[in-house]
Design a protein around this motif. Structure first.
Motif, PDB file in Angstrom:
ATOM      1  N   GLN A  94       0.828  -1.202   0.000  1.00  0.00           N
ATOM      2  CA  GLN A  94       0.000   0.000   0.000  1.00  0.00           C
ATOM      3  C   GLN A  94       0.864   1.253   0.000  1.00  0.00           C
ATOM      4  O   GLN A  94       0.527   2.256  -0.643  1.00  0.00           O
ATOM      5  N   TRP A  95       1.981   1.206   0.726  1.00  0.00           N
ATOM      6  CA  TRP A  95       2.910   2.342   0.703  1.00  0.00           C
ATOM      7  C   TRP A  95       3.438   2.577  -0.706  1.00  0.00           C
ATOM      8  O   TRP A  95       3.493   3.718  -1.192  1.00  0.00           O
ATOM      9  N   LEU A  96       3.808   1.510  -1.403  1.00  0.00           N
ATOM     10  CA  LEU A  96       4.371   1.643  -2.739  1.00  0.00           C
ATOM     11  C   LEU A  96       3.349   2.202  -3.719  1.00  0.00           C
ATOM     12  O   LEU A  96       3.644   3.138  -4.477  1.00  0.00           O
ATOM     13  N   THR A  97       2.143   1.639  -3.718  1.00  0.00           N
ATOM     14  CA  THR A  97       1.159   2.044  -4.721  1.00  0.00           C
ATOM     15  C   THR A  97       0.560   3.416  -4.441  1.00  0.00           C
ATOM     16  O   THR A  97       0.231   4.156  -5.371  1.00  0.00           O
ATOM     17  N   VAL A  98       0.428   3.766  -3.158  1.00  0.00           N
ATOM     18  CA  VAL A  98      -0.221   5.029  -2.812  1.00  0.00           C
ATOM     19  C   VAL A  98       0.806   6.140  -2.607  1.00  0.00           C
ATOM     20  O   VAL A  98       0.763   7.187  -3.274  1.00  0.00           O
ATOM     21  N   SER A  99       1.745   5.929  -1.698  1.00  0.00           N
ATOM     22  CA  SER A  99       2.666   7.007  -1.325  1.00  0.00           C
ATOM     23  C   SER A  99       3.782   7.222  -2.328  1.00  0.00           C
ATOM     24  O   SER A  99       4.340   8.319  -2.406  1.00  0.00           O
ATOM     25  N   ARG A 100       4.128   6.193  -3.097  1.00  0.00           N
ATOM     26  CA  ARG A 100       5.211   6.336  -4.065  1.00  0.00           C
ATOM     27  C   ARG A 100       4.719   6.526  -5.488  1.00  0.00           C
ATOM     28  O   ARG A 100       5.511   6.848  -6.372  1.00  0.00           O
ATOM     29  N   VAL A 101       3.421   6.284  -5.738  1.00  0.00           N
ATOM     30  CA  VAL A 101       2.903   6.419  -7.101  1.00  0.00           C
ATOM     31  C   VAL A 101       1.724   7.387  -7.152  1.00  0.00           C
ATOM     32  O   VAL A 101       1.780   8.434  -7.800  1.00  0.00           O
ATOM     33  N   TRP A 102       0.623   7.059  -6.438  1.00  0.00           N
ATOM     34  CA  TRP A 102      -0.602   7.835  -6.588  1.00  0.00           C
ATOM     35  C   TRP A 102      -0.464   9.266  -6.060  1.00  0.00           C
ATOM     36  O   TRP A 102      -0.785  10.230  -6.761  1.00  0.00           O
ATOM     37  N   LEU A 103      -0.002   9.412  -4.828  1.00  0.00           N
ATOM     38  CA  LEU A 103       0.103  10.756  -4.250  1.00  0.00           C
ATOM     39  C   LEU A 103       1.128  11.622  -4.978  1.00  0.00           C
ATOM     40  O   LEU A 103       0.870  12.813  -5.199  1.00  0.00           O
ATOM     41  N   PRO A 104       2.289  11.107  -5.397  1.00  0.00           N
ATOM     42  CA  PRO A 104       3.170  11.937  -6.232  1.00  0.00           C
ATOM     43  C   PRO A 104       2.545  12.294  -7.576  1.00  0.00           C
ATOM     44  O   PRO A 104       2.748  13.408  -8.074  1.00  0.00           O
ATOM     45  N   MET A 105       1.777  11.375  -8.176  1.00  0.00           N
ATOM     46  CA  MET A 105       1.127  11.698  -9.446  1.00  0.00           C
ATOM     47  C   MET A 105       0.140  12.846  -9.292  1.00  0.00           C
ATOM     48  O   MET A 105      -0.042  13.657 -10.206  1.00  0.00           O
ATOM     49  N   THR A 106      -0.504  12.916  -8.127  1.00  0.00           N
ATOM     50  CA  THR A 106      -1.462  13.992  -7.873  1.00  0.00           C
ATOM     51  C   THR A 106      -0.803  15.193  -7.201  1.00  0.00           C
ATOM     52  O   THR A 106      -1.505  16.080  -6.706  1.00  0.00           O
ATOM     53  N   ARG A 107       0.545  15.202  -7.126  1.00  0.00           N
ATOM     54  CA  ARG A 107       1.353  16.335  -6.649  1.00  0.00           C
ATOM     55  C   ARG A 107       1.109  16.662  -5.177  1.00  0.00           C
ATOM     56  O   ARG A 107       1.326  17.776  -4.746  1.00  0.00           O
ATOM     57  N   ARG A 108       0.690  15.666  -4.414  1.00  0.00           N
ATOM     58  CA  ARG A 108       0.523  15.896  -2.984  1.00  0.00           C
ATOM     59  C   ARG A 108       1.749  15.487  -2.178  1.00  0.00           C
ATOM     60  O   ARG A 108       1.888  15.886  -1.022  1.00  0.00           O
ATOM     61  N   LEU A 109       2.615  14.668  -2.788  1.00  0.00           N
ATOM     62  CA  LEU A 109       3.869  14.278  -2.150  1.00  0.00           C
ATOM     63  C   LEU A 109       4.942  14.187  -3.220  1.00  0.00           C
ATOM     64  O   LEU A 109       4.632  14.039  -4.410  1.00  0.00           O
ATOM     65  N   PRO A 110       6.225  14.247  -2.834  1.00  0.00           N
ATOM     66  CA  PRO A 110       7.297  14.081  -3.824  1.00  0.00           C
ATOM     67  C   PRO A 110       7.419  12.617  -4.245  1.00  0.00           C
ATOM     68  O   PRO A 110       6.896  11.715  -3.583  1.00  0.00           O
ATOM     69  N   TRP A 111       8.136  12.367  -5.324  1.00  0.00           N
ATOM     70  CA  TRP A 111       8.290  11.002  -5.801  1.00  0.00           C
ATOM     71  C   TRP A 111       9.084  10.157  -4.820  1.00  0.00           C
ATOM     72  O   TRP A 111       8.748   8.997  -4.588  1.00  0.00           O
ATOM     73  N   ASP A 112      10.129  10.703  -4.252  1.00  0.00           N
ATOM     74  CA  ASP A 112      10.907   9.954  -3.259  1.00  0.00           C
ATOM     75  C   ASP A 112      10.464  10.393  -1.865  1.00  0.00           C
ATOM     76  O   ASP A 112      11.105  11.214  -1.200  1.00  0.00           O
ATOM     77  N   THR A 113       9.347   9.858  -1.449  1.00  0.00           N
ATOM     78  CA  THR A 113       8.767  10.273  -0.166  1.00  0.00           C
ATOM     79  C   THR A 113       9.678   9.928   0.998  1.00  0.00           C
ATOM     80  O   THR A 113       9.751  10.668   1.982  1.00  0.00           O
ATOM     81  N   VAL A 114      10.372   8.801   0.904  1.00  0.00           N
ATOM     82  CA  VAL A 114      11.269   8.393   1.990  1.00  0.00           C
ATOM     83  C   VAL A 114      12.349   9.442   2.217  1.00  0.00           C
ATOM     84  O   VAL A 114      12.609   9.859   3.353  1.00  0.00           O
ATOM     85  N   ALA A 115      12.982   9.871   1.136  1.00  0.00           N
ATOM     86  CA  ALA A 115      14.045  10.872   1.264  1.00  0.00           C
ATOM     87  C   ALA A 115      13.497  12.188   1.820  1.00  0.00           C
ATOM     88  O   ALA A 115      14.160  12.861   2.617  1.00  0.00           O
ATOM     89  N   PHE A 116      12.299  12.558   1.396  1.00  0.00           N
ATOM     90  CA  PHE A 116      11.724  13.810   1.883  1.00  0.00           C
ATOM     91  C   PHE A 116      11.441  13.742   3.383  1.00  0.00           C
ATOM     92  O   PHE A 116      11.744  14.690   4.129  1.00  0.00           O
ATOM     93  N   LEU A 117      10.863  12.647   3.848  1.00  0.00           N
ATOM     94  CA  LEU A 117      10.572  12.505   5.275  1.00  0.00           C
ATOM     95  C   LEU A 117      11.852  12.510   6.098  1.00  0.00           C
ATOM     96  O   LEU A 117      11.930  13.156   7.156  1.00  0.00           O
TER      97      LEU A 117
END
Length: 806
Positions: A750-773
């Motif tokens: 779920q982290w991969l499909t949502v936080s690494r793909v869907w939310l970055p596609m909708t510009r709500r999070l960066p593509w590399d969410t881990v690095a940003f956090l």
């Protein structure tokens, strides 16, 4: 408890001329428990319970020993309890005091040290686990204290005074005195250096720490835990800080909540002990944990009174932190403060504290190009000392808490070109609230504009230096925590996608599983055709693959939606791995029960997938041989295929997942988990799970297919299960089904499909969410609380969420 010991308890109670109800009131042990003890029906009682009864009955040393000499104790029952000191032992020979407050003996004086009383040889297991936990907790908070720069250049003074009398219990109750005894004065004034000494003077071991927002309650809790853990004698129980803002006392007991947080932050405590409970639950039950409950005021307002009542139903030592007003309202609603608890209230910082601290944080050389030694804070501090204007009075009022001082330091001491004299501008900041909002709003841009931090991980996080982008992404994260009945504090990577709308999550489930099943079908068909030298009809193959994918994806979506209704879709990080050795399976669980539980759950889910696959076969048949949907023969075939494929895939899923559940054992994470490490471990676990599931599901489909066909042969007519078709279906189901399961129903998926793909596609999070956090953590915007992140302060989180919504 044996019948002999039950009779002893009954005789002692009658000698004291007490009814069961009177003994319950005096000992705080329930009437039901006393009744079960006296009748010998209790087999899981705890030594602490027996010591409370012995205290209430006023028994002597020998009778106490007889009462607590339990033969039927559960193996994991190791309890911290205060045995009555023998009169013949001189005070000079008493044990060295341990860094926790002991419970009192019947005479009202505190025993010199809590005693760990093992009942069986397995007590060593809990003792080792407690010692290991103490080391982990100490390392964690030492690292976190350094990251928060508490000692740079020196800790801001945190002082306290006694809390109002109405917010703490009577002195006689706090000191656990017998009727007629005179209470002594408590030491409830001091600073950071004396927090442990003050706590040790509280016989009940229960303390409430009150203060305004940002006054340093959490820092005090960290200092308290580290000072206890730094004592020469290892602390028993182990002080552990728990953020309780997410606790719902109406649905979760305190014991289960604490055990759950221990499992989250220390996954190796998921190991089972004799009796079936986890090691985390056993440590809580054995009173080997001293809970430091941080953030009582962050519990939903409607639940605070219930939370206080739940805490009042316990007798264990604990420390509770809260803002004063919120705690006072809960006390009024519950009609009582925390029982047996003393209370302290943190005081405000003074101008002299600011004058000692702020100039030493100004390390930017040659300000104004001169470098004449004039500090950036000198003019402001002069005005604060004078208090000659409304502006200086207002600023002194704002800078009375460590939170606001740290924000001001970040904005002005560590950023070139900023002058704190602007804080005295009454036109820009007419009220104290405007000043606080200015400091909150300027914190994130300040930390992202200043020179890149020197880091060991290279430039991975340095790309996130645009303050506007950072504000937008952090604002979304803060906003996601504010969804629901009240603000959440824990920013857990596995829950980031849970705040999406249900329809969006179901749609993502359908899309992901459709892609997995379609890709697996196309791959298997291509390999099979090329292996037999057959030409690949890509048009028909793609059509069939898409049809299988859509039908199977719809089945996955239906299953996910059904689980959403019953609240079972919130995946949590896996705490288990597969161990095929016998040693790995000794987890204290019942293998048959474990198998049946997982088997039943996966049987239903697999059956739904089988039904979806049967309809894809039926539709493909219609397209190939031009059947009319109304033909009786076709409908008969569809119904038979629905039954058979549902049974085949359902039985396969149930048997495979049920068998794997038996071989699960706790992950070997012996150190405290961090968000990044827990994510990495779960990524590895998901990969290994995929490697096991693909062949297991593939082989299971083939074997279960033959079993089902043999069972229904003749009953439903002539059934065919050719080996080639069975292998192709097994390979498709193994590859596609395993991949869809891992991506849809595991925390890492779920982290991969949502936080690494869907939310970055909708510009709500960066593509590399881990690095940003991790970058936000390194800059001090986020902090770590075990396996989760938290915003530096709840006020910063709420400000960012409000800014994002606006």
């Amino acid at each position: 408890m044996t019948d002999e010991q039950g009779a002893l308890l009954r005789r002692l109670r009658k000698r004291a001329r007490l009814t069961q109800e009177q003994l319950a009131e005096r000992s705080t042990v329930s009437v039901r428990t006393i009744r079960r003890l006296e009748t010998g029906r209790s087999t899981d009682h705890r030594l602490r319970t027996l010591h409370l009864l012995a205290d209430a009955l006023g028994v002597g040393t020998e009778e106490r020993r007889q009462l607590t000499d339990t033969l039927d104790r559960a193996p994991e029952d190791v309890v911290v309890g205060p045995p009555e000191p023998a009169p013949s032992v001189p005070a000079s020979e008493s044990p060295e005091p341990a860094p926790v407050a002991p419970a009192p003996d019947p005479s009202g004086s505190a025993s010199t040290a809590p005693v760990v009383q093992p009942a069986t040889p397995s007590a060593g297991v809990l003792a080792d686990a407690a010692a290991s936990l103490a080391r982990e907790v100490r390392r964690r908070w030492q690292r976190e204290e350094g990251h928060r720069r508490v000692h740079d250049p020196f800790p801001l003074p945190v002082r306290w005074q006694p809390a109002p009398a109405g917010l703490m219990d009577r002195p006689e109750n706090i000191q656990r005195l017998q009727p007629g005894d005179t209470p002594r004065a408590l030491r409830l004034s001091g600073d950071l250096r004396g927090v442990v000494a003050a706590y040790r003077s509280i016989a009940s071991g229960r303390l409430v720490i009150l203060g305004r927002a940002g006054s340093g309650k959490s820092v005090l809790a960290i200092k308290f835990a580290l000072d206890l853990l730094a004592a020469p004698a290892a602390p028993v129980p182990v002080p552990v800080i728990f953020s309780i803002g997410s606790w719902d006392p109406t649905t979760t007991t305190l014991r289960d909540f604490l055990a759950g947080l221990l499992l989250r932050d220390h996954p190796h405590l998921a190991r089972r002990v004799p009796g079936g409970s986890t090691l985390a639950a056993a440590l809580v039950d054995a009173d080997l944990i001293l809970p430091l409950l941080d953030g009582f005021d962050e519990i939903a307002e409607a639940l605070r009174a219930a939370a206080l009542e739940t805490l009042n139903a316990t007798s264990c030592p604990l420390v509770l932190t809260s803002r004063r007003d919120e705690y006072a309202r809960a006390v009024r609603a519950a009609h009582a403060p925390l029982v047996w608890a003393a209370g302290i209230e943190l005081t405000d910082l003074g101008v002299e504290d600011l004058a000692a601290y702020l100039p030493r944080t100004d390390r930017l050389v040659a300000r104004g190009g001169e470098g004449d030694g004039t500090g950036v804070w000198d003019a402001v501090l002069e005005r604060l000392r004078a208090r000659d204007t409304a502006a200086s009075t207002r600023l002194a009022e704002v800078l009375r808490t460590p939170l606001m001082v740290i924000l001001a330091r970040t904005m002005y001491s560590e950023a070139p070109g900023r002058e704190p004299e602007e804080l005295l501008d009454t036109a820009r900041f007419p009220t104290a609230g405007h000043l606080e909002e200015h400091l909150l709003a300027g914190f994130v841009p300040a930390v992202y504009r200043r020179r890149a931090l020197e880091r060991t991980d290279g430039a991975r996080g340095q790309r996130y230096r645009d303050p506007d982008q950072a504000l937008r992404w952090l604002g979304y994260l803060a906003h996601s925590l504010s969804q629901g009945t009240h603000d959440q504090r824990d920013l857990a990577w596995w829950r980031i996608g849970q705040n999406l709308r249900t329809a969006t999550r179901v749609l993502l489930t359908v899309l992901v599983s459709t892609v997995c099943m379609a890709a697996a079908t196309l791959l298997v068909q291509g390999v099979a055709a090329s292996g037999h030298g057959e030409p690949i009809g890509w048009g028909a193959s793609v059509s069939y693959a898409l049809l299988v994918g859509v039908c199977s994806g719809t089945a996955f979506g239906i299953t996910y939606a059904a689980l959403t209704v019953v609240g079972r879709t919130a995946a949590v990080p896996s705490r288990v791995r597969l161990r095929l050795s016998a040693a790995g399976r000794r987890t204290g669980r019942r293998p048959v029960r474990t198998f049946l539980t997982r088997f039943g759950f996966m049987l239903l889910g697999g059956s739904v997938l089988g039904v979806g696959y049967s309809w894809s076969v039926a539709l493909m048949s219609v397209l190939k041989i031009d059947y009319a949907l109304s033909r009786t023969e076709l409908m008969t075939i569809v119904l038979i295929n629905t039954l058979l494929y549902g049974l085949i895939i359902g039985l396969t899923a149930g048997l495979v997942f049920g068998t794997l559940a038996v071989f699960e054992s706790p992950m070997d994470i012996t150190a405290a988990a961090t968000p990044i490490r827990l994510l990495s471990v779960n990524r590895t676990a998901a990969g290994r799970q995929l490697l096991v599931l693909v062949p297991a599901l593939g082989l299971g489909v083939v074997l279960c297919g033959y079993a089902v066909v043999f069972l229904f042969q003749g009953l439903l007519g002539t059934l065919l299960w050719p080996l080639r078709g069975a292998v192709l279906l097994g390979a498709t189901g193994g590859l596609g089904g395993a991949a869809a399961y891992v991506l849809v129903f595991t925390a890492w998926g779920q982290w991969l499909t949502v936080s690494r793909v869907w939310l970055p596609m909708t510009r709500r999070l960066p593509w590399d969410t881990v690095a940003f956090l991790e970058d936000a953590y390194q800059r001090g915007v986020l902090r770590q609380a075990g396996a989760v992140y938290q915003f530096r302060h709840i006020r910063l989180q709420r400000h960012l969420a409000r800014t994002y919504r606006e």
